[in-house]
Scaffold this active site. Sequence first.
Site, PDB file in Angstrom:
ATOM      1  CB  VAL A  16      -0.955  -0.004   1.222  1.00 17.22           C
ATOM      2  CG1 VAL A  16      -1.621   1.348   1.407  1.00 17.22           C
ATOM      3  CG2 VAL A  16      -2.017  -1.076   1.032  1.00 17.22           C
ATOM      4  NE  ARG A  42       8.295  -4.951   1.541  1.00 13.53           N
ATOM      5  CZ  ARG A  42       7.076  -5.241   1.899  1.00 13.53           C
ATOM      6  NH1 ARG A  42       6.553  -4.710   2.976  1.00 13.53           N
ATOM      7  NH2 ARG A  42       6.334  -6.065   1.185  1.00 13.53           N
ATOM      8  CB  ALA A 275     -16.961 -20.246  -9.142  1.00 13.57           C
ATOM      9  CB  VAL A 277      -9.200 -22.845  -5.473  1.00 11.92           C
ATOM     10  CG1 VAL A 277      -9.047 -23.940  -6.483  1.00 11.92           C
ATOM     11  CG2 VAL A 277      -8.345 -21.641  -5.814  1.00 11.92           C
ATOM     12  CB  CYS A 283      -6.844  -7.574   3.134  1.00 12.96           C
ATOM     13  SG  CYS A 283      -5.313  -6.625   3.347  1.00 12.96           S
ATOM     14  NE  ARG A 454      -7.443 -18.865  -8.601  1.00 14.76           N
ATOM     15  CZ  ARG A 454      -7.557 -17.900  -7.689  1.00 14.76           C
ATOM     16  NH1 ARG A 454      -8.578 -17.069  -7.730  1.00 14.76           N
ATOM     17  NH2 ARG A 454      -6.695 -17.797  -6.723  1.00 14.76           N
TER      18      ARG A 454
END
Length: 476
Positions: A16, A42, A275, A277, A283, A454
């Site tokens: 974010v 990072r 739809a 898995v 989050c 998927r």
Amino acid sequence: PLWKVRNVCCIGAGYVGGPTSAVIASKNPSVGVTVTDINERRISAWKSNRLPIFEPGLLETVQEARDGSASRRPNLFFTTDIEAAIGAADLIFVAVNTPTKTSGRGVGRASETGFLESAIRTIAEVAETDKIIVEKSTVPLGTAGLIREILDAIGNPGVHFEVLSNPEFLAEGTALKDLLLPDRILIGSLSSPSGISACDTLRNLYSTWVPQSKIITTHLLSSELAKLAANAMLGQRITNVNSLSAICEATGANIEEVSNAVGLDFRIGPKMLNASVGFGGSCFKKDILSLAYIAETLHLPEIAAYWTSVLELNEYQKDRFAQRIVRCLYSTLTNKKIAILGFAFKKNTGDTRESPAISICQALLDEGAQITLYDPKVPKHQIWADLVCNGGEGTEENITICETAYQACHDVNAVVILTEWDEFSNRQPVEPARMDWERVAKTMRQPRYVFDGRNITDAVELQKLGLRVEHIGKSL
Ligand code: NAD
Ligand code: UGA
């Protein structure tokens, strides 16, 4: 009066903090934006051209603001010097992680706000001038109030702090698009004159690219709850469809036809009705757990149970898919080789947090399968960490991580698609980057199953190649 914002700081250089700061800097060339983090690796990655996260279009946006050009001065900076960044800032975004607690009160359900508190303490200790503090992280209801209490208790008495809630709604894989064209920007504030003035100041930062009509303001508590509610309702929506996919498989109805027919109702809408898995990502689960925990602490056990059931069904969906694979492969995976295509929790990201692939792979390994695995963006060490290091079933003997889909699918009994990367799809239009299923089919062993978790493949086309195909929510 409005606050004058010359310098913005963002604490937390993650999924974010990084993209959001890059877009704010890119759209406000006269404002300096400094992103800071305790994680040195990072920060040095953000300073390089190998960014720590993958998002389409992110590198270009970062480079534009970070490196500057003949027509603009650099205004995006990355540093581990948190104190200096805070000291210079007029407005501070706090975008640190708020994971589910792993110990103490509310373990496994409540969100951990310790990282946030630590960032707030640093601000309180360092700040010598007035600051607007913007809660960007997703937090439990009432956190802004607690932040104000901490600042009142330990902040320099001569310094005025204003706390805003400004939750982030970007989704991974589409972060830049979501930031540039948001459905809405939500700002929660106190209704006092200084609260409203801080709110207008933040609004101005967004107004350089977001239409006024899309910037909405609310009370702090409503803003905090709206973020949790949005994620809970999106997760619940996917769970609604996944629950119907089980009915489809048991009856012969087709979940894609059902989703399409339902989504055409303007009141329901077509998005987030695929739809799968099961949903993953850092989050949905965390925020639904947090919402349920909040309900419980408010003595609303029925509400807590309602939201918890969404998570239970999501676990059921993952488990149901793994069991279906075992059942189709004659109820044993001993000595069977299975290719896993995709490990990220969704396409266009290298993120594996709560990826359904983790628990499905663990279930297959537990049944004795040999796994060959390919994902275009997830680093090898991450797959290793998820399947082997964290007490998983994986070992160097039963997992091979491959460089290409073809390598992974060579000589396997079954191919399992767990992430909807475009390259695994055989649907039109065919692009050069899409994999050649005919080539895959030729190298597979009997019974040559494709389990598409998927629904990105055209089953009829695969069947023509001699493959047996299992989709979610369809019995072919
Ligand atoms: P992340 O783990 O990728 O990044 C958080 C960063 O904060 C880490 O790099 C960590 O080192 C740093 N940090 C922690 N404590 C710090 C401190 N005291 N000082 C300086 N740096 C510190 O997390 P993320 O995915 O970016 O999520 C951040 C928040 O945003 C969470 O609350 C999450 O729920 C929320 N959110 C995430 C997404 C998403 O798509 N990932 C979308 C919307 C909202
Ligand atoms: C989600 C929300 O969409 C964002 O608005 C929010 O800001 C973010 O959570 C957050 O707070 O972290 P994200 O988790 O990145 O974003 O990605 P989504 O596109 O929402 O997908 C979540 C999971 O649901 C993925 O595993 C995805 O494959 C799955 N999914 C999504 C489905 O199974 N079916 C769908 O129709 C859509």
